[in-house]
Design a protein around this motif. Structure first.
Motif, PDB file in Angstrom:
ATOM      1  N   ASP A 276     -75.582  48.049 -67.953  1.00  0.00           N
ATOM      2  CA  ASP A 276     -75.200  47.999 -66.541  1.00  0.00           C
ATOM      3  C   ASP A 276     -74.104  49.016 -66.249  1.00  0.00           C
ATOM      4  N   ILE A 277     -74.154  49.574 -65.037  1.00  0.00           N
ATOM      5  CA  ILE A 277     -73.114  50.467 -64.551  1.00  0.00           C
ATOM      6  C   ILE A 277     -72.298  49.717 -63.504  1.00  0.00           C
ATOM      7  N   PHE A 278     -70.988  49.793 -63.625  1.00  0.00           N
ATOM      8  CA  PHE A 278     -70.107  49.167 -62.641  1.00  0.00           C
ATOM      9  C   PHE A 278     -69.369  50.286 -61.907  1.00  0.00           C
ATOM     10  N   TYR A 279     -69.686  50.400 -60.611  1.00  0.00           N
ATOM     11  CA  TYR A 279     -69.187  51.509 -59.793  1.00  0.00           C
ATOM     12  C   TYR A 279     -68.100  50.979 -58.858  1.00  0.00           C
ATOM     13  N   GLN A 280     -66.922  51.590 -58.938  1.00  0.00           N
ATOM     14  CA  GLN A 280     -65.777  51.174 -58.132  1.00  0.00           C
ATOM     15  C   GLN A 280     -66.044  51.440 -56.653  1.00  0.00           C
ATOM     16  N   THR A 281     -66.140  50.378 -55.860  1.00  0.00           N
ATOM     17  CA  THR A 281     -66.460  50.538 -54.431  1.00  0.00           C
ATOM     18  C   THR A 281     -65.218  50.569 -53.554  1.00  0.00           C
ATOM     19  N   GLN A 286     -60.952  57.301 -57.017  1.00  0.00           N
ATOM     20  CA  GLN A 286     -60.266  57.156 -58.306  1.00  0.00           C
ATOM     21  C   GLN A 286     -61.219  57.328 -59.490  1.00  0.00           C
ATOM     22  N   LYS A 287     -62.502  57.122 -59.246  1.00  0.00           N
ATOM     23  CA  LYS A 287     -63.554  57.297 -60.266  1.00  0.00           C
ATOM     24  C   LYS A 287     -63.300  56.466 -61.528  1.00  0.00           C
ATOM     25  N   ASN A 288     -62.862  55.223 -61.328  1.00  0.00           N
ATOM     26  CA  ASN A 288     -62.709  54.291 -62.445  1.00  0.00           C
ATOM     27  C   ASN A 288     -63.992  53.471 -62.562  1.00  0.00           C
ATOM     28  N   ASN A 289     -64.987  54.052 -63.200  1.00  0.00           N
ATOM     29  CA  ASN A 289     -66.320  53.447 -63.315  1.00  0.00           C
ATOM     30  C   ASN A 289     -66.641  53.197 -64.783  1.00  0.00           C
TER      31      ASN A 289
END
Length: 398
Positions: A276-281, A286-289
């Motif tokens: 799974d990919i967790f994308y900071q919304t 900040q690109k903390n994914n």
């Protein structure tokens, strides 16, 4: 005897045994602060004298330059390369550095010049080690300013000159080592940023600028919602490892909190599955994914992340989502100013160019995964050296 024992550091070069002396910093140094030429007089600025402000005390460059007239008709004061510069005001209060340039300082900086037989580098490192104590003692909640009087009255324990010199030289070498590793890390991050831009097509292009030579087909336009399942529903375990928005930095998982299903934060909703990919919304710039790559079935992420379950190569898709052009497109669809955010539905509607070739996806994904690992290793090395220095500052000074 007890007093003498107290006035020696925990860790010491073996050739030195004498007790350290207690002195006020103002008794072993001369110091002064500067001023700012009037900004309403244009010919005071644009000269050839670097004008050092508190955020620039350790820099080789300054944003502003002043003229001789600006220097002579203001309280700005000259400093020389190697002088100790101490930040009194603002966000950098308590920061200290040896000046890397000749220039002039404003009122937010205290220049410190040690008397003969007192080492600039020793005093600089001592001030670095005491920063937290000084700030907590004299600034209320990080607010307010330090003053020249406060700095002059600081009590320093100091050895003979030879020991000062040896300690100063040691920490100078350690600082150089840290700087070299910081630059290496910054250069690798810049390389990654450049490669992300060149190995994925720009918005109006069908082909990337740089490509593995065995692949030649055009890339296809797809909505993210066609490439991954968004926010899949799941039943949470009774206890789990909770990952909030502060738990991921860059592409690295820093930690988690153990939570109970019935008392956990309401945002603890996204049960992770390997891949799974967790994308900071929230504040996606900040690109903390994070790409979850564990077999564990008890990690739960905050709803501050969109959860993507890729239907193509996950490493490839994860790399694609870190590219700056994609982030800009996400920001265009965000709402809010202080905390711009995008919801999962809007994110899933964004179209991107992707290779339809699974082998190309795998090769690109593997390449950026290895680059991320390299960055993480260097980041940890740098953090460990900084921790070592902090510990040595505490042990090698009284």
């Amino acid at each position: 005897m007890n007093n003498e024992k107290r006035l020696v550091p925990k860790l010491r070069f073996p050739e030195f045994t004498d007790a350290w002396e207690q002195r006020k910093l103002g008794k072993i140094t001369n110091s002064y602060s500067g001023g700012t030429p009037s900004v309403s007089i244009p010919n005071y600025y644009g000269g050839n004298i670097p004008f050092i402000r508190s955020g620039e005390i350790g820099s080789e460059n300054t944003e502003l330059f002043i003229t001789e007239d600006g220097l002579n008709n203001s309280s700005a004061k000259l400093v020389s390369k190697g002088d100790i510069l101490y930040a009194l005001y603002g966000a950098t209060s308590g920061e200290v550095s040896r000046s890397l340039i000749n220039g002039a300082i404003n009122q937010a900086i205290l220049a410190i010049k040690p008397h003969e037989n007192f080492s600039s580098e020793f005093i600089t490192q001592w001030l670095k080690g005491k920063k937290s104590h000084i700030v907590s003692s004299y600034l209320q909640g990080g607010q307010g300013n330090l003053s020249a009087e406060i700095v002059k009255n600081l009590v320093i324990f100091i050895p003979q000159n030879k020991e000062q010199q040896k300690i100063g030289t040691f920490f100078t070498a350690l600082d150089c080592y840290i700087t070299i590793h910081q630059r290496k890390l910054e250069n690798v991050k810049k390389l990654k940023k450049s490669l992300l831009q060149k190995m994925f097509p720009k918005n109006d292009q069908k082909f990337p600028e740089i490509r593995f030579p065995e692949f030649t087909d055009a890339w296809e336009q797809r909505k993210l919602g066609e490439l991954a399942k968004f926010n899949p529903k799941s039943i949470l375990p009774d206890t789990f490892k909770y990952v909030d928005l502060e738990s991921v930095s860059g592409t690295e998982l820093l930690g988690y909190k153990t939570e109970n299903k019935y008392s956990a934060p309401s945002r603890a909703q996204r049960l992770a599955q390997k891949g799974d990919i967790f994308y900071q919304t929230v504040r996606p710039y900040q690109k903390n994914n994070y790409l979850f790559d564990f077999e564990d079935k008890d990690f739960v992420f905050s709803t501050g992340y969109a959860q993507l379950r890729p239907q193509i190569n996950g490493y490839f898709l994860f790399s694609r989502l870190q590219e700056d052009n994609f982030v800009r497109r996400v920001l265009d669809k965000c709402t809010g100013t202080s905390y711009p955010a995008i919801n999962g539905n809007d994110l899933s509607e964004i179209s991107i160019r992707v290779s339809d070739n699974p082998k190309e996806q795998q090769k690109i994904g593997t390449f950026f995964t290895e680059l991320d690992r390299y960055i993480t290793i260097h980041q940890r090395k740098l953090e460990n050296v900084k921790k070592l220095k902090k510990s040595l500052l505490q042990q090698m000074f009284v």
